[in-house]
Design a protein around this motif. Structure first.
Motif, PDB file in Angstrom:
ATOM      1  N   PHE A 173      68.207  71.769  54.224  1.00  0.00           N
ATOM      2  CA  PHE A 173      69.584  72.214  55.131  1.00  0.00           C
ATOM      3  C   PHE A 173      70.421  70.837  55.857  1.00  0.00           C
ATOM      4  O   PHE A 173      69.886  69.744  55.648  1.00  0.00           O
ATOM      5  CB  PHE A 173      68.877  72.740  56.355  1.00  0.00           C
TER       6      PHE A 173
ATOM      7  N   HIS B  72      70.499  80.006  54.417  1.00  0.00           N
ATOM      8  CA  HIS B  72      69.311  80.937  54.457  1.00  0.00           C
ATOM      9  C   HIS B  72      69.006  81.495  53.438  1.00  0.00           C
ATOM     10  O   HIS B  72      67.770  81.963  52.857  1.00  0.00           O
ATOM     11  CB  HIS B  72      69.553  81.473  55.657  1.00  0.00           C
TER      12      HIS B  72
ATOM     13  N   SER C  47      64.431  72.053  57.459  1.00  0.00           N
ATOM     14  CA  SER C  47      65.370  72.172  58.352  1.00  0.00           C
ATOM     15  C   SER C  47      65.384  70.601  59.052  1.00  0.00           C
ATOM     16  O   SER C  47      64.590  70.305  59.566  1.00  0.00           O
ATOM     17  CB  SER C  47      65.401  73.211  59.201  1.00  0.00           C
TER      18      SER C  47
ATOM     19  N   ASP D 130      67.637  70.465  62.063  1.00  0.00           N
ATOM     20  CA  ASP D 130      68.298  71.230  62.842  1.00  0.00           C
ATOM     21  C   ASP D 130      68.485  70.052  64.176  1.00  0.00           C
ATOM     22  O   ASP D 130      69.136  70.247  64.905  1.00  0.00           O
ATOM     23  CB  ASP D 130      67.780  72.478  63.429  1.00  0.00           C
TER      24      ASP D 130
ATOM     25  N   CYS E 245      67.510  79.327  50.665  1.00  0.00           N
ATOM     26  CA  CYS E 245      66.183  79.025  51.288  1.00  0.00           C
ATOM     27  C   CYS E 245      65.290  80.012  50.665  1.00  0.00           C
ATOM     28  O   CYS E 245      64.247  79.913  50.152  1.00  0.00           O
ATOM     29  CB  CYS E 245      65.961  78.767  52.700  1.00  0.00           C
TER      30      CYS E 245
END
Length: 308
Positions: A237, A255, A267, A269, A258
């Motif tokens: 990501f 997504h 990820s 994030d 993924c």
């Protein structure tokens, strides 16, 4: 120093002209010769955190390149690079000295890394070659990085069977040679699939650039290419930019990709919570967050390998 270099030039038969040239280049960038000799011997690394039989490739933009440079530094030296390492083996803040940094970062790992590298000044992503091939036969680790700026083509000067042969540095390389291979994501995957040793896992991301990963046909072609060459794709990501912003090209397709990789994804994030001081510029993170990226990548690799 000059006298010592002259002595090395006339040393025994184990010292070749190529070695002498590399020693001169190392001296020019200011590396301590004795430290380099010691740190380049992987057998001296006692850290149990350094994996073995680790075969991964990374495809992406300059953010991914920073991660690759830090990863192979850790695999080679048994420690993570820090902002205090100078000249820094990950980034060089003066853009006009990028060619210098390409050579310096490669010499640090000589002869374990070969760099198919050429960077034109000013920056032109269509004419940048920054493909790096690291192989440590002692630990049986290989890490490859292929530069790809979004939907722009990946390309390289070397065929798969050539990548671990000794090559000239970027300053003396034929800057105008046509690429030996070029193409979209599947061309990069085909190139990786013919390497020896072949990557088992391929981490990829389009970075902060317009891309075609949202195209369902491209997604299916990527899946088919991984299956054809017996490799497993891992979608990475996109990291947040400074000021907690995602680039405008990032969307729901992350997504979807993924899912296409059977949920093999990483990820990052947590990068949305980084402070401005943890960035080297608007996009590239400093060594602390990059270390965390690689710790998570290695932990995920261990999970996939059943080593946890």
């Amino acid at each position: 120093l000059i006298a010592y270099l002259k002595k090395l030039e006339g040393a025994t038969s184990d010292s070749t002209a190529e070695n002498s040239t590399q020693i001169r280049a190392i001296a020019e960038v200011g590396i301590n010769l004795s430290d380099t000799t010691t740190s380049s011997m992987n057998s001296s690394i006692a850290s149990t955190d350094v994996p073995s039989n680790f075969h991964i490739a990374i495809i992406g933009d300059s953010v991914a390149r920073f991660q690759y440079l830090a990863l192979r530094f850790f695999l080679h030296h048994g420690r993570h690079v820090t902002d205090q390492d100078t000249p820094n083996p990950i980034y060089f803040s003066v853009k006009k000295k990028k060619p210098f940094h390409i050579d310096y970062s490669t010499l640090l790992l000589n002869p374990y890394e070969e760099c198919d590298c050429y960077r034109r000044i000013p920056w032109d992503p269509n004419n940048i070659f920054d493909n790096r091939y690291y192989y440590d036969p002692i630990r049986n680790n290989s890490v490859t990085f292929l530069i790809k700026y979004g939907k722009r083509q990946a390309h390289g000067h070397w065929m798969p069977e050539e990548v671990h042969q000794p090559h000239n540095l970027s300053e003396t390389y034929n800057k105008y040679a046509r690429p030996a291979w070029a193409g979209n994501w599947t061309a990069a995957i085909r190139h990786l699939g013919q390497l020896k040793p072949k990557p088992k896992y391929v981490v990829f991301n389009a970075g902060h650039h317009p891309h075609d990963l949202g195209d369902p046909q491209m997604q299916d072609e990527i899946v088919a290419a991984f299956e054809e060459y017996g490799m497993l794709g891992i979608y990475s990501f996109t990291t947040y930019r400074k000021a907690h912003r995602l680039t405008g090209t990032v969307g729901d397709q992350e997504h979807v990709v993924c899912e296409k990789m059977e949920h093999r994804c990483i990820s990052y994030d947590w990068t949305k919570n980084l402070s401005a001081s943890e960035y080297n510029d608007e996009v590239h993170m400093r060594t602390g967050p990059i270390q965390r990226q690689n710790e998570e990548l290695i932990a995920y690799w261990r999970k996939l390998e059943g080593l946890n």
